[in-house]
Structure formats: C-alpha cells, structure tokens
Scaffold this motif. Structure first.
Motif, PDB file in Angstrom:
ATOM      1  N   TRP A   1       0.831  -1.202   0.000  1.00  0.00           N
ATOM      2  CA  TRP A   1       0.000   0.000   0.000  1.00  0.00           C
ATOM      3  C   TRP A   1       0.867   1.254   0.000  1.00  0.00           C
ATOM      4  CZ3 TRP A   1      -1.066   3.514   4.155  1.00  0.00           C
ATOM      5  CH2 TRP A   1      -2.130   4.371   3.904  1.00  0.00           C
ATOM      6  N   ALA A   2       1.915   1.252   0.804  1.00  0.00           N
ATOM      7  CA  ALA A   2       2.796   2.423   0.859  1.00  0.00           C
ATOM      8  C   ALA A   2       3.448   2.666  -0.501  1.00  0.00           C
ATOM      9  CB  ALA A   2       3.861   2.242   1.940  1.00  0.00           C
ATOM     10  N   CYS A   3       3.910   1.597  -1.135  1.00  0.00           N
ATOM     11  CA  CYS A   3       4.517   1.737  -2.450  1.00  0.00           C
ATOM     12  C   CYS A   3       3.492   2.183  -3.484  1.00  0.00           C
ATOM     13  CB  CYS A   3       5.149   0.424  -2.897  1.00  0.00           C
ATOM     14  SG  CYS A   3       6.622  -0.028  -1.967  1.00  0.00           S
TER      15      CYS A   3
ATOM     16  N   PHE B   1       4.363   1.318  10.652  1.00  0.00           N
ATOM     17  CA  PHE B   1       3.283   1.746   9.767  1.00  0.00           C
ATOM     18  C   PHE B   1       3.037   3.246   9.897  1.00  0.00           C
ATOM     19  CE2 PHE B   1      -1.295   2.578   9.195  1.00  0.00           C
ATOM     20  CZ  PHE B   1      -1.367   2.357   7.832  1.00  0.00           C
ATOM     21  N   VAL B   2       2.822   3.722  11.111  1.00  0.00           N
ATOM     22  CA  VAL B   2       2.557   5.142  11.319  1.00  0.00           C
ATOM     23  C   VAL B   2       3.774   5.964  10.884  1.00  0.00           C
ATOM     24  CG1 VAL B   2       2.062   6.926  13.049  1.00  0.00           C
ATOM     25  CG2 VAL B   2       0.840   4.744  13.115  1.00  0.00           C
ATOM     26  N   GLY B   3       4.960   5.453  11.127  1.00  0.00           N
ATOM     27  CA  GLY B   3       6.181   6.151  10.717  1.00  0.00           C
ATOM     28  C   GLY B   3       6.346   6.248   9.212  1.00  0.00           C
ATOM     29  N   SER B   4       5.657   5.397   8.462  1.00  0.00           N
ATOM     30  CA  SER B   4       5.772   5.437   6.998  1.00  0.00           C
ATOM     31  C   SER B   4       4.895   6.515   6.370  1.00  0.00           C
ATOM     32  CB  SER B   4       5.396   4.073   6.404  1.00  0.00           C
ATOM     33  OG  SER B   4       3.984   3.883   6.411  1.00  0.00           O
ATOM     34  N   LEU B   5       4.008   7.104   7.151  1.00  0.00           N
ATOM     35  CA  LEU B   5       3.080   8.100   6.619  1.00  0.00           C
ATOM     36  C   LEU B   5       3.718   9.485   6.580  1.00  0.00           C
ATOM     37  CD1 LEU B   5      -0.093   6.974   8.609  1.00  0.00           C
ATOM     38  CD2 LEU B   5       0.514   6.367   6.258  1.00  0.00           C
TER      39      LEU B   5
ATOM     40  N   ARG C   1       5.155  18.902   7.378  1.00  0.00           N
ATOM     41  CA  ARG C   1       6.520  18.505   7.748  1.00  0.00           C
ATOM     42  C   ARG C   1       7.236  17.619   6.736  1.00  0.00           C
ATOM     43  NH1 ARG C   1       5.615  17.027  14.089  1.00  0.00           N
ATOM     44  NH2 ARG C   1       5.129  19.128  14.762  1.00  0.00           N
ATOM     45  N   SER C   2       6.550  16.618   6.186  1.00  0.00           N
ATOM     46  CA  SER C   2       7.303  15.651   5.375  1.00  0.00           C
ATOM     47  C   SER C   2       6.498  15.122   4.194  1.00  0.00           C
ATOM     48  CB  SER C   2       7.762  14.476   6.252  1.00  0.00           C
ATOM     49  OG  SER C   2       6.654  13.728   6.720  1.00  0.00           O
ATOM     50  N   GLY C   3       7.263  14.593   3.253  1.00  0.00           N
ATOM     51  CA  GLY C   3       6.674  13.911   2.105  1.00  0.00           C
ATOM     52  C   GLY C   3       5.701  14.763   1.318  1.00  0.00           C
ATOM     53  N   THR C   4       4.705  14.104   0.763  1.00  0.00           N
ATOM     54  CA  THR C   4       3.740  14.792  -0.082  1.00  0.00           C
ATOM     55  C   THR C   4       2.793  15.694   0.706  1.00  0.00           C
ATOM     56  OG1 THR C   4       2.306  12.855   0.005  1.00  0.00           O
ATOM     57  CG2 THR C   4       3.791  13.040  -1.911  1.00  0.00           C
ATOM     58  N   LEU C   5       2.866  15.644   2.020  1.00  0.00           N
ATOM     59  CA  LEU C   5       2.042  16.534   2.854  1.00  0.00           C
ATOM     60  C   LEU C   5       2.857  17.689   3.435  1.00  0.00           C
ATOM     61  CD1 LEU C   5      -0.204  13.973   4.786  1.00  0.00           C
ATOM     62  CD2 LEU C   5      -0.749  15.303   2.735  1.00  0.00           C
ATOM     63  N   SER C   6       4.106  17.819   3.034  1.00  0.00           N
ATOM     64  CA  SER C   6       4.985  18.836   3.638  1.00  0.00           C
ATOM     65  C   SER C   6       4.468  20.261   3.468  1.00  0.00           C
ATOM     66  CB  SER C   6       6.413  18.720   3.099  1.00  0.00           C
ATOM     67  OG  SER C   6       6.437  18.999   1.712  1.00  0.00           O
TER      68      SER C   6
ATOM     69  N   LYS D   1      -1.436  12.586   9.438  1.00  0.00           N
ATOM     70  CA  LYS D   1      -0.448  11.741   8.757  1.00  0.00           C
ATOM     71  C   LYS D   1      -1.190  11.003   7.663  1.00  0.00           C
ATOM     72  CE  LYS D   1       2.322  11.269  12.859  1.00  0.00           C
ATOM     73  NZ  LYS D   1       2.956  10.411  13.812  1.00  0.00           N
ATOM     74  N   GLY D   2      -0.553  10.853   6.512  1.00  0.00           N
ATOM     75  CA  GLY D   2      -1.273  10.177   5.443  1.00  0.00           C
ATOM     76  C   GLY D   2      -0.445   9.885   4.214  1.00  0.00           C
ATOM     77  N   LYS D   3      -1.141   9.374   3.220  1.00  0.00           N
ATOM     78  CA  LYS D   3      -0.580   9.066   1.909  1.00  0.00           C
ATOM     79  C   LYS D   3      -1.445   9.736   0.864  1.00  0.00           C
ATOM     80  CE  LYS D   3       2.711   6.071   2.970  1.00  0.00           C
ATOM     81  NZ  LYS D   3       4.102   6.443   2.827  1.00  0.00           N
ATOM     82  N   THR D   4      -0.820  10.223  -0.170  1.00  0.00           N
ATOM     83  CA  THR D   4      -1.533  10.834  -1.283  1.00  0.00           C
ATOM     84  C   THR D   4      -1.340   9.978  -2.520  1.00  0.00           C
ATOM     85  OG1 THR D   4       0.363  12.161  -1.972  1.00  0.00           O
ATOM     86  CG2 THR D   4      -1.127  13.161  -0.360  1.00  0.00           C
ATOM     87  N   GLY D   5      -2.228  10.140  -3.472  1.00  0.00           N
ATOM     88  CA  GLY D   5      -2.100   9.448  -4.749  1.00  0.00           C
ATOM     89  C   GLY D   5      -2.713  10.299  -5.836  1.00  0.00           C
TER      90      GLY D   5
END
Length: 185
Positions: free
Chosen positions: A27-29, A113-117, A122-127, A138-142
């Motif tokens: 899912w993360a990938c 799991f929570v650390g992968s979000l 602050r970080s990733g696609t939600l920075s 905390k989350g994932k975008t697509g």
C-alpha cells in the motif's frame, strides 16, 4: 491471512503482523510513484512466493485475498499492478480506511506503519499541505490524471480516505477539497 501464509510457505507461527506488514508495504509503495518499480516487483514477489510464476495478476489476487481475510472490505477492489498507476486499478475509501485500521491495531507493525506516513506541514507529499494541522495529520496521497486521493489519520482518533475521479481530474481543486474535508475532521 492464513491462506497467504500457507501459499507463501509460512509456518503456523508466522506472526499475522508480518503478513499485514507485507500488505501495508504494498500500500505504501502504491502511493509513492517514485517507488512504482519497487511496488511492481514486490507484487510479483508475493506471487512468486507461492511457487508459481511471479505475475502482477496473481500478486494482486493474493493481496486482495489477504485484505479480505484481515476483515478489510474488498468489494470493488481490483489490483492490476503494484504501482497503482494502471487505469484498471480500483480501491475504495472503505478499503483504504480498513488498511489504516489494520496497520494501527496490530502492535507488531504499528510503529513502522505510522512512521511510513507523510506528516502534514513537515514531510513527504504533505509537507506543504494542511499547515494549520501541522504534525496532527499523517497520510498518503495518490495522484494520476484521472484520480486524486488522500487517506490517513487525524491524531489517533480518525482514519479517513477521500478519493476523487474525473477525466481528467483537477488535482489542484481535488487537493483543496481534501484539505477542507480533513480540516473539518
């Protein structure tokens, strides 16, 4: 989970958490386009672990079966490739929230799991998103040209998933609507 455990040669003592971690890693990938090639190989690797040819088709079926066995809603779910970039892939808000809940409730994978979000503000696609909720979401975008989604957690209380489709979908407008929705949570 028992089915995929047996298919992949796992022993009865294989922790359920590791099987869910495999699902969560997929899912993360799925939500990280730069990892698309790795996600595809992971999906094929799941299939190859059964002793059969490592195909995306079989890997996708095994992931969906694992989701169902874990109690994650799979109606309407179809995994065609590991990257999530195929226009034939289908996920639902209920299935994404189910994966989030599975990752949170299993103590063997919760921290990873929570650390992968990505973290809002602050970080990733939600920075650069949700600055008023910095650190609390905390989350994932697509995003593809026909879909845009955001799924994740507000604190530890709310799991959410917002999926928008169109042909094409306006990713800017979709992200603005997602951010308004999450802010209301």
């Amino acid at each position: 989970l028992a089915a995929i455990n047996a298919l992949t040669g796992g022993a009865a003592s294989t922790p359920t958490g590791w099987l869910i971690l495999l699902l969560v890693a997929s899912w993360a990938c799925y939500y990280a386009p730069k990892l698309a090639g790795y996600a595809e190989m992971l999906l094929k690797g799941i299939a190859a672990a059964t002793g059969k040819q490592g195909s995306s088709s079989l890997g996708g079926k095994l992931v969906v079966a694992t989701m169902a066995e874990a109690g994650i809603p799979v109606e309407g779910v179809k995994i065609v490739d590991g990257s999530g970039l195929s226009s034939l892939d289908r996920l639902t808000a209920a299935s994404l929230v189910g994966v989030l809940q599975a990752g949170l409730t299993d103590p063997t994978i919760r921290t990873a799991f929570v650390g992968s979000l990505a973290v809002a503000g602050r970080s990733g696609t939600l920075s650069t998103r949700l600055p008023a909720l910095q650190g609390r979401v905390k989350g994932k975008t697509g995003t593809t040209n026909i879909a845009c989604s955001l799924s994740g957690l507000v604190g530890r209380s709310y799991a959410f998933a917002v999926l928008q489709t169109g042909n094409p979908v306006s990713s800017w407008a979709a992200r603005a609507a997602q951010d308004r929705f999450v802010t209301l949570l």
